[in-house]
Scaffold this motif. Structure first.
Motif, mmCIF file in Angstrom:
data_model
loop_
_atom_site.group_PDB
_atom_site.id
_atom_site.type_symbol
_atom_site.label_atom_id
_atom_site.label_comp_id
_atom_site.label_asym_id
_atom_site.label_seq_id
_atom_site.Cartn_x
_atom_site.Cartn_y
_atom_site.Cartn_z
ATOM 1 N N ILE A 8 82.210 10.340 9.769
ATOM 2 C CA ILE A 8 81.325 10.973 10.727
ATOM 3 C C ILE A 8 82.447 12.196 11.370
ATOM 4 O O ILE A 8 81.858 13.064 11.601
ATOM 5 C CB ILE A 8 80.815 10.107 11.857
ATOM 6 N N GLY A 9 83.701 11.819 11.561
ATOM 7 C CA GLY A 9 84.461 12.757 12.293
ATOM 8 C C GLY A 9 84.999 13.814 11.318
ATOM 9 O O GLY A 9 85.529 14.854 11.921
ATOM 10 N N ASN A 10 84.783 13.528 10.097
ATOM 11 C CA ASN A 10 85.286 14.630 9.086
ATOM 12 C C ASN A 10 84.391 15.019 7.925
ATOM 13 O O ASN A 10 84.539 14.127 6.931
ATOM 14 C CB ASN A 10 86.845 14.256 8.655
ATOM 15 N N ALA A 11 83.639 15.601 8.178
ATOM 16 C CA ALA A 11 82.381 15.491 7.062
ATOM 17 C C ALA A 11 82.967 16.138 5.759
ATOM 18 O O ALA A 11 82.231 15.586 4.794
ATOM 19 C CB ALA A 11 81.222 16.672 7.473
ATOM 20 N N ALA A 12 84.058 16.625 5.279
ATOM 21 C CA ALA A 12 84.652 17.109 4.433
ATOM 22 C C ALA A 12 85.155 15.960 3.325
ATOM 23 O O ALA A 12 85.250 16.033 2.275
ATOM 24 C CB ALA A 12 85.763 18.370 4.520
ATOM 25 N N ASP A 13 85.291 14.754 4.005
ATOM 26 C CA ASP A 13 85.712 13.609 3.441
ATOM 27 C C ASP A 13 84.689 12.888 2.596
ATOM 28 O O ASP A 13 85.193 11.987 1.926
ATOM 29 C CB ASP A 13 86.706 12.900 4.361
ATOM 30 N N ILE A 14 83.726 13.065 2.816
ATOM 31 C CA ILE A 14 82.595 12.266 1.962
ATOM 32 C C ILE A 14 82.505 12.468 0.716
ATOM 33 O O ILE A 14 82.493 13.603 0.329
ATOM 34 C CB ILE A 14 81.229 12.359 2.673
ATOM 35 N N THR A 15 82.292 11.469 -0.106
ATOM 36 C CA THR A 15 82.351 11.659 -1.647
ATOM 37 C C THR A 15 80.831 12.219 -1.962
ATOM 38 O O THR A 15 80.064 11.972 -1.610
ATOM 39 C CB THR A 15 82.497 10.242 -2.362
ATOM 40 N N LEU A 16 81.108 12.853 -3.243
ATOM 41 C CA LEU A 16 79.560 13.100 -3.851
ATOM 42 C C LEU A 16 78.825 12.247 -4.161
ATOM 43 O O LEU A 16 77.572 12.225 -3.934
ATOM 44 C CB LEU A 16 80.096 14.020 -5.273
ATOM 45 N N ARG A 17 79.310 10.917 -4.670
ATOM 46 C CA ARG A 17 78.633 9.747 -4.843
ATOM 47 C C ARG A 17 77.753 9.428 -3.762
ATOM 48 O O ARG A 17 76.692 8.820 -3.712
ATOM 49 C CB ARG A 17 79.580 8.647 -5.667
ATOM 50 N N ALA A 18 78.666 9.274 -2.507
ATOM 51 C CA ALA A 18 77.890 8.809 -1.364
ATOM 52 C C ALA A 18 76.840 9.717 -0.863
ATOM 53 O O ALA A 18 75.779 9.355 -0.533
ATOM 54 C CB ALA A 18 79.050 8.771 -0.275
ATOM 55 N N LEU A 19 77.133 10.909 -1.076
ATOM 56 C CA LEU A 19 75.966 11.899 -0.505
ATOM 57 C C LEU A 19 74.870 12.002 -1.691
ATOM 58 O O LEU A 19 73.891 11.925 -0.876
ATOM 59 C CB LEU A 19 76.382 13.282 -0.847
ATOM 60 N N ASP A 20 74.969 11.584 -2.802
ATOM 61 C CA ASP A 20 73.790 11.292 -3.846
ATOM 62 C C ASP A 20 72.970 10.238 -3.388
ATOM 63 O O ASP A 20 71.956 9.927 -3.493
ATOM 64 C CB ASP A 20 74.367 11.478 -5.114
ATOM 65 N N THR A 21 73.796 8.928 -3.156
ATOM 66 C CA THR A 21 73.254 7.603 -2.765
ATOM 67 C C THR A 21 72.359 7.749 -1.374
ATOM 68 O O THR A 21 71.215 7.387 -1.271
ATOM 69 C CB THR A 21 74.352 6.730 -2.542
ATOM 70 N N LEU A 22 72.981 8.690 -0.492
ATOM 71 C CA LEU A 22 72.131 8.683 0.862
ATOM 72 C C LEU A 22 70.855 9.641 0.605
ATOM 73 O O LEU A 22 70.004 9.340 1.096
ATOM 74 C CB LEU A 22 73.383 9.374 1.910
#
Length: 275
Positions: A8-22
């Motif tokens: 949550i504190g650093n949006a740039a660290d989220i993975t592409l797989r996580a974004l696709d899943t969400l």
């Protein structure tokens, strides 16, 4: 159900797989919808948010389980770092397992692991001990149970309690090497390293730091090993100039170690070096 580590504190660290899943999930269960909505907005995730935290967990678990048994996909996120690490999410995973609902984890930033890696302390064996008790007496009792653990210790701590906790660690665990890391993976990331008494004195003087804090403490014996290395180094230097007896006397005075022990080690080094 997907357990998704969301920074949550650093949006740039989220993975592409996580974004696709969400994006593909039917709902996102989160601690605070206001906090999670900020990250979702940055990445254009329009999936509905459902509040799931320690105060409503007992009520919400059967609701979420029912939705998943009906064929929906739920993603679980936390306000910071990896879900289930120092939060109540494990009870939902356990309920899923008991109900036969498949669960998978999507790794991401973890403050505990990041702190361990940056500490410079042994990482081959470690124990994550979470948050210590708020009160000093209970905190020292908990620390006493960890004194003999043959591993690096990793704690989460509140900035407001940091100086007191470090002082209790120094009193119970001794002058072990440690590291205090804050705001890991974020803009103002900082790591301060040193013996526990020195770190306690620094934060007592400087006041509470800002952000989330991880404390990493060396395993028992690490300081003794470091001292042994220092004694050997000092003895070798002294032996290059002095007799065994005089070298031992000099190093014993310098280090505060027992003269008998230092003299015995000086004899060993002298034999090894052929003196």
């Amino acid at each position: 159900m997907y357990v998704v580590a969301t920074p949550i504190g650093n949006a740039a660290d989220i993975t592409l797989r996580a974004l696709d899943t969400l994006k593909r999930a039917d709902a996102i269960a989160c601690e605070d919808t206001r906090v999670t909505s900020k990250l979702m907005g940055i990445h254009g995730v329009a999936t509905p948010l459902v509040s799931y935290h320690e105060h409503n967990a007992a009520k919400m678990r059967p609701v979420l389980i029912g939705r998943m048994q009906a064929g929906e996909t739920i993603a679980l996120v936390s306000d910071a770092g990896t879900p289930l690490v120092s939060d109540p999410g494990y009870k939902l995973v356990r309920a899923c397992v008991e109900a036969g609902v498949p669960v998978t984890a999507l790794p991401g930033p973890s403050a505990a692991l990041a702190g361990l890696v940056l500490s410079g302390l042994p990482s081959d064996r470690f124990l994550f001990a979470g948050f210590l008790p708020n009160k000093s007496a209970a905190r020292r009792t908990s620390l006493g149970e960890l004194t003999a653990v043959p591993a690096t210790l990793v704690f989460y701590e509140s900035p407001q309690r940091l100086a007191e906790s470090l002082a209790d660690m120094a009193a119970v665990l001794g002058p072990r090497e440690a590291a205090v890391a804050r705001e890991l993976t974020k803009l103002y990331e900082e790591v301060r390293r040193g013996p526990l008494p020195d770190l306690a004195a620094h934060y007592d003087s400087a006041g509470p730091p800002k952000g989330e804090v991880v404390v990493v403490v060396a395993p028992p014996g690490a300081e003794a090993e470091a001292q042994a290395v220092d004694v050997d180094s000092a003895l070798r230097d002294a032996l290059s100039r002095l007799s065994v007896r005089d070298a031992a006397a000099e190093v014993a005075l310098m280090t505060g170690r027992p003269k008998r022990d230092v003299y015995a080690r000086a004899l060993e080094l002298s034999r090894e070096d052929g003196r």
